[in-house]
Design a protein around this motif. Structure first.
Motif, short mmCIF file in Angstrom:
data_model
loop_
_atom_site.label_atom_id
_atom_site.label_comp_id
_atom_site.label_asym_id
_atom_site.label_seq_id
_atom_site.Cartn_x
_atom_site.Cartn_y
_atom_site.Cartn_z
N PHE A 181 44.99 54.19 46.49
CA PHE A 181 43.72 54.19 45.87
C PHE A 181 42.94 52.79 45.39
O PHE A 181 41.98 52.42 45.88
CB PHE A 181 43.40 55.47 45.03
CG PHE A 181 42.00 55.49 44.84
CD1 PHE A 181 41.07 55.30 45.42
CD2 PHE A 181 41.74 56.68 43.75
CE1 PHE A 181 39.73 55.78 45.24
CE2 PHE A 181 40.55 56.92 43.30
CZ PHE A 181 39.43 56.62 44.26
N ILE A 182 43.93 52.08 44.61
CA ILE A 182 43.42 50.95 44.08
C ILE A 182 43.31 49.86 45.23
O ILE A 182 42.46 49.15 45.26
CB ILE A 182 44.70 50.41 43.35
CG1 ILE A 182 44.38 51.14 42.01
CG2 ILE A 182 44.46 49.08 42.74
CD1 ILE A 182 45.81 51.14 40.95
N PHE A 222 37.73 49.39 37.47
CA PHE A 222 37.06 48.44 38.58
C PHE A 222 35.69 47.66 37.76
O PHE A 222 35.44 46.65 38.15
CB PHE A 222 36.91 48.83 39.97
CG PHE A 222 37.87 48.65 40.73
CD1 PHE A 222 38.44 47.53 40.95
CD2 PHE A 222 38.45 49.68 41.24
CE1 PHE A 222 39.45 47.30 41.74
CE2 PHE A 222 39.54 49.35 42.13
CZ PHE A 222 40.16 48.34 42.43
N GLY A 223 35.15 48.58 36.81
CA GLY A 223 34.11 48.04 36.19
C GLY A 223 34.54 47.05 35.12
O GLY A 223 33.36 46.39 34.57
N LEU A 224 35.71 47.01 34.60
CA LEU A 224 36.27 45.99 33.77
C LEU A 224 36.82 44.73 34.32
O LEU A 224 36.85 43.98 33.74
CB LEU A 224 37.20 47.01 32.75
CG LEU A 224 36.48 48.12 31.99
CD1 LEU A 224 37.69 48.75 31.32
CD2 LEU A 224 35.69 47.54 30.98
N THR A 225 37.66 44.99 35.44
CA THR A 225 38.15 43.92 36.20
C THR A 225 38.32 43.97 37.71
O THR A 225 38.41 45.24 38.24
CB THR A 225 39.70 43.94 35.63
OG1 THR A 225 40.31 42.85 36.39
CG2 THR A 225 40.58 45.04 35.96
N LYS A 226 38.21 43.06 38.46
CA LYS A 226 38.37 43.24 39.99
C LYS A 226 39.86 42.92 40.35
O LYS A 226 39.95 42.80 41.52
CB LYS A 226 37.52 42.29 40.73
CG LYS A 226 35.87 42.66 40.17
CD LYS A 226 35.06 41.92 40.86
CE LYS A 226 33.61 42.14 40.43
NZ LYS A 226 33.29 41.77 39.07
N ASP A 227 40.59 42.40 39.30
CA ASP A 227 42.00 42.14 39.67
C ASP A 227 42.91 43.22 39.99
O ASP A 227 43.18 44.01 39.18
CB ASP A 227 42.52 41.29 38.48
CG ASP A 227 43.81 40.50 38.95
OD1 ASP A 227 44.51 41.19 39.71
OD2 ASP A 227 44.16 39.67 38.12
N PRO A 228 43.36 43.57 41.41
CA PRO A 228 44.13 44.60 41.45
C PRO A 228 45.62 44.80 40.79
O PRO A 228 46.31 45.85 40.37
CB PRO A 228 44.41 44.61 43.15
CG PRO A 228 43.51 43.65 43.55
CD PRO A 228 43.04 42.62 42.46
N PHE A 229 46.10 43.45 40.42
CA PHE A 229 47.15 43.44 39.48
C PHE A 229 46.87 44.00 38.19
O PHE A 229 47.83 44.90 37.66
CB PHE A 229 47.74 42.08 39.53
CG PHE A 229 48.89 41.90 38.52
CD1 PHE A 229 50.13 42.34 38.78
CD2 PHE A 229 48.82 41.33 37.10
CE1 PHE A 229 51.34 42.07 37.79
CE2 PHE A 229 49.85 41.26 36.25
CZ PHE A 229 51.06 41.60 36.74
N ILE A 230 45.79 43.74 37.64
CA ILE A 230 45.49 44.35 36.45
C ILE A 230 45.18 45.96 36.23
O ILE A 230 45.71 46.42 35.50
CB ILE A 230 44.64 43.60 35.80
CG1 ILE A 230 44.81 42.02 35.46
CG2 ILE A 230 44.08 44.00 34.29
CD1 ILE A 230 43.85 41.28 34.90
N ALA A 257 39.83 46.23 48.49
CA ALA A 257 39.29 45.83 49.69
C ALA A 257 37.82 46.23 49.70
O ALA A 257 37.33 45.40 50.31
CB ALA A 257 40.13 46.68 50.77
N LEU A 258 37.39 47.48 49.46
CA LEU A 258 35.89 47.63 49.51
C LEU A 258 35.21 46.66 48.74
O LEU A 258 33.95 46.08 49.06
CB LEU A 258 35.67 49.17 49.03
CG LEU A 258 35.99 50.13 50.13
CD1 LEU A 258 35.82 51.77 49.56
CD2 LEU A 258 34.96 50.01 51.26
N ILE A 259 35.39 46.59 47.57
CA ILE A 259 34.86 45.78 46.57
C ILE A 259 34.66 44.18 47.12
O ILE A 259 33.82 43.63 46.92
CB ILE A 259 35.20 45.60 45.06
CG1 ILE A 259 35.15 47.03 44.51
CG2 ILE A 259 34.78 44.55 44.33
CD1 ILE A 259 35.99 47.32 43.15
N GLU A 260 35.78 43.73 47.59
CA GLU A 260 35.79 42.35 48.33
C GLU A 260 34.98 42.29 49.25
O GLU A 260 34.26 41.12 49.42
CB GLU A 260 37.33 42.14 48.76
CG GLU A 260 37.78 40.70 49.21
CD GLU A 260 38.01 39.63 47.79
OE1 GLU A 260 37.49 38.60 48.27
OE2 GLU A 260 38.13 40.40 46.69
#
Length: 331
Positions: free
Chosen positions: A119-120, A218-226, A125-128
């Motif tokens: 899901f993440i 995703f509203g707090l960070t766009k970094d998939p690792f985080i 990918a969508l946000i990118e």
């Protein structure tokens, strides 16, 4: 924002994988109901590990990723506590023996984590590629916040999702458990035990909740690792929290209000970010609206801590007030 070193990410996943392996194959070998002391020790351990991880992230990647992790972890952890209500109902509906419930939660949460990972990746990918997705995420979180605060999100019964219903139709499932086994033999015929269904019920139901929590982080960070590590640390220790809170879950009366404030705040933050990076032609001619303010991550962390903290403290006072009232009535 400094990028997180690849070596640090690899080490992180190795350590986190070890946590799950130990939990499933070492601690999970002996079916038992965890004592209060055991639950507290596990919860404190994983909370301390999350705090240490955030500190290491600050050291190797800078303060912003660390603050993003702490904000995401607290949000995911708070939403996970709310999810325990449904886990209690699932255990009750499937009549899972108490001594096997810890094992069920361990496997179910592992399944949930794997599904959340997919899901993440999809969300990232969508946000990118499509920044306008933030409009949808933001609107969805505002709607979820409204449902929470209005009581429309309360469920007294567990309803099997589509995955479970399909499995029941295509597989032979017995009515009785056979220890921790997934397969059993009855009158010479092989059956799956209810244990398999419960595993999938916990795992897939948790993913349904991820439709709230993943857009929030995703509203707090766009970094998939985080995003992924915040989810892992939120799920670690969740089973011990399940046993520790137990009957207290229904006494956290103000938790939904605190969660609704957090979700609404992040929903607004997402919409503001979407406007700031706008590319939709029917909004401002497809140009970003630079006058829109950007909410800093540190402010998000303050709002999250204050909202959840205030809701928890208020719930404790309310619980004590009700206990005193009951004692007075008993006299």
């Amino acid at each position: 924002m400094a990028e997180t070193p690849l070596a640090f990410m690899i080490c992180t996943f190795v350590v986190l994988a070890a946590f799950f392996v130990v939990d499933l194959f070492v601690l999970g070998r002996r079916p038992h109901v965890p004592s209060t002391k055991e639950c507290v020790q596990h919860i404190v351990f994983f909370v301390v590990m999350a705090l240490i991880f955030g500190g290491l992230l600050w050291w190797v990647a800078g303060p912003r990723p660390a603050v993003e992790f702490y904000s995401g972890w607290l949000t995911e952890y708070s939403l996970s506590v709310d999810n325990l209500f449904v886990f209690v109902i699932i255990m009750s509906n499937f009549a899972v023996p108490k001594k096997y419930q810890k094992f069920v939660l361990s496997v179910g949460i592992t399944i949930a984590l794997l599904l959340r990972g997919l899901f993440i990746l999809a969300g990232s990918a969508l946000i990118e590629r499509f920044t306008w997705v933030f409009f949808l995420f933001g609107a969805f979180l505002l709607f979820t916040a409204f449902k929470l605060i209005s009581g429309g999100d309360e469920e007294e019964e567990y309803h099997e999702n589509g995955v479970i219903r399909v499995l029941r139709k295509v597989m032979k499932v017995s009515d009785q458990y056979d220890g921790k086994h997934l397969r059993t033999t009855i009158n010479g015929v092989k059956y799956f035990t209810p244990m398999l269904i419960v595993f999938l019920a916990i795992g897939t139901t948790d993913v349904m909740f991820a439709f709230d929590s993943i857009p929030a982080i995703f509203g707090l960070t766009k970094d998939p690792f985080i995003v992924f590590t915040a989810n892992i640390f939120a799920l670690l220790g969740l089973q011990q929290l399940y046993f520790l809170l137990g009957a207290l879950l229904d006494k956290l009366v103000y938790l939904p209000i605190g969660l609704s404030v957090v979700l609404a705040f992040i929903g607004v933050k997402l919409i503001l970010e979407a406007l700031h990076g706008n590319s939709l032609p029917f909004i401002n001619g497809g140009r970003p609206i630079l006058a829109v303010p950007e909410i800093p991550t540190w402010l998000s962390l303050v709002v999250i801590v204050f909202s959840i903290g205030a809701a928890s403290i208020a719930s404790v006072f309310k619980m004590k007030q009700l206990e005193r009232a009951d004692e007075h009535m008993a006299k």
